[in-house]
Design a protein around this motif. Structure first.
Motif, PDB file in Angstrom:
ATOM      1  N   ALA A  90       0.743  -0.995  -0.021  1.00  0.00           N
ATOM      2  CA  ALA A  90       0.004  -0.144  -0.148  1.00  0.00           C
ATOM      3  C   ALA A  90       0.889   1.177   0.156  1.00  0.00           C
ATOM      4  O   ALA A  90       1.714   1.434   0.893  1.00  0.00           O
ATOM      5  N   VAL A  91       0.568   2.154  -0.948  1.00  0.00           N
ATOM      6  CA  VAL A  91       1.420   3.260  -1.072  1.00  0.00           C
ATOM      7  C   VAL A  91       0.725   4.611  -1.305  1.00  0.00           C
ATOM      8  O   VAL A  91      -0.511   4.127  -2.135  1.00  0.00           O
ATOM      9  N   ALA A  92       0.829   5.563  -0.735  1.00  0.00           N
ATOM     10  CA  ALA A  92       0.091   6.753  -1.072  1.00  0.00           C
ATOM     11  C   ALA A  92       0.542   7.416  -2.501  1.00  0.00           C
ATOM     12  O   ALA A  92       1.741   7.336  -2.693  1.00  0.00           O
ATOM     13  N   VAL A 117       6.577  -2.199   7.561  1.00  0.00           N
ATOM     14  CA  VAL A 117       6.503  -0.919   7.884  1.00  0.00           C
ATOM     15  C   VAL A 117       7.915  -0.216   8.223  1.00  0.00           C
ATOM     16  O   VAL A 117       8.248  -0.266   9.323  1.00  0.00           O
ATOM     17  N   PRO A 118       7.828   0.914   7.512  1.00  0.00           N
ATOM     18  CA  PRO A 118       8.989   1.767   7.657  1.00  0.00           C
ATOM     19  C   PRO A 118       8.649   2.370   8.883  1.00  0.00           C
ATOM     20  O   PRO A 118       7.698   3.140   9.038  1.00  0.00           O
ATOM     21  N   GLN A 125       5.222   4.694   8.870  1.00  0.00           N
ATOM     22  CA  GLN A 125       5.044   5.211   7.659  1.00  0.00           C
ATOM     23  C   GLN A 125       4.086   4.035   7.085  1.00  0.00           C
ATOM     24  O   GLN A 125       4.544   3.445   6.075  1.00  0.00           O
ATOM     25  N   PRO A 126       2.598   4.016   7.447  1.00  0.00           N
ATOM     26  CA  PRO A 126       1.909   3.009   7.095  1.00  0.00           C
ATOM     27  C   PRO A 126       1.523   2.974   5.543  1.00  0.00           C
ATOM     28  O   PRO A 126       0.886   2.058   5.175  1.00  0.00           O
ATOM     29  N   LEU A 151      -4.934   3.385  10.577  1.00  0.00           N
ATOM     30  CA  LEU A 151      -3.903   2.406  10.136  1.00  0.00           C
ATOM     31  C   LEU A 151      -2.631   2.275  11.414  1.00  0.00           C
ATOM     32  O   LEU A 151      -2.442   0.999  11.611  1.00  0.00           O
ATOM     33  N   ARG A 152      -2.379   3.151  12.104  1.00  0.00           N
ATOM     34  CA  ARG A 152      -1.751   3.135  13.261  1.00  0.00           C
ATOM     35  C   ARG A 152      -2.265   2.359  14.380  1.00  0.00           C
ATOM     36  O   ARG A 152      -1.902   1.384  14.918  1.00  0.00           O
TER      37      ARG A 152
END
Length: 194
Positions: A90-92, A117-118, A125-126, A151-152
């Motif tokens: 998943a990426v924004a 997760v980074p 950074q979800p 997400l967090r």
């Protein structure tokens, strides 16, 4: 190619701070959405775009958020439900400098985790992360529960492999991958950097 994984580009945000649809912002002659497609398409067999409403200009498969839900967690839910692979990246769409090398590095950390997760500046950074399809029940629980629908909050319920800044600097020395465009000032800064 990253096997057994679908890329999910989240392009359904309200862009309140930006004041306009971020997915259609132009940087270096491409919209942010097209730029992200060009980054992830060579890495994944399937790319899905998460949207609030269908976008006619997008030729890729799209998933729409459930109208009773909002935010990136809703987009992740729709993507996990649609994907036929064991993993989703998943990426924004507003992270125009994310590098293929960083994505590949994160992919190698998956092993038996449910999320990779980074962590940058001490924060997860979800929206540049891998999620196992097996975490879908936890995603549903988070959406339907009485707590935060974020997400967090989801990450607090999963076995997560957090990837540190030092680890990621091997592939992205300045961690530019995590520069996201939230405001018009961010866009101006991004244009100066290019």
């Amino acid at each position: 190619m990253i096997e057994d994984c679908t890329a999910l580009i989240l392009a359904g945000g309200e862009s309140r701070r930006m004041g306009q649809d971020k997915a259609n912002l132009v940087l270096d002659g491409q919209t942010l959405l097209q730029r992200m497609v060009n980054i992830v398409q060579p890495l994944f067999a399937e790319v899905i775009v998460s949207v609030r409403q269908p976008r006619r200009e997008v030729a890729l498969p799209q998933v729409c958020d459930n109208p009773t839900q909002a935010g990136p967690l809703a987009g992740l839910t729709a993507g996990l439900e649609r994907a036929k692979t064991r993993w989703v990246f998943a990426v924004a769409c507003d992270m125009p400098f994310i590098t293929p090398a960083l994505i590949e590095y994160l992919a190698r950390q998956r092993a038996d985790w449910q999320a990779v997760v980074p962590r940058v500046g001490g924060y997860p950074q979800p929206l540049a992360a891998f999620y196992a399809a097996a975490c879908l029940p936890a995603v549903h629980d988070c959406l339907e529960g009485n707590g935060k629908h974020s997400l967090r909050a989801l990450l607090d319920t999963l076995p997560v492999r957090y990837v540190s800044e030092d680890e990621m600097r091997v592939t992205d020395t300045e961690l530019a991958s995590f520069f996201d465009l939230d405001t018009p000032q961010d866009v101006r800064q991004a244009m100066r950097q290019r």
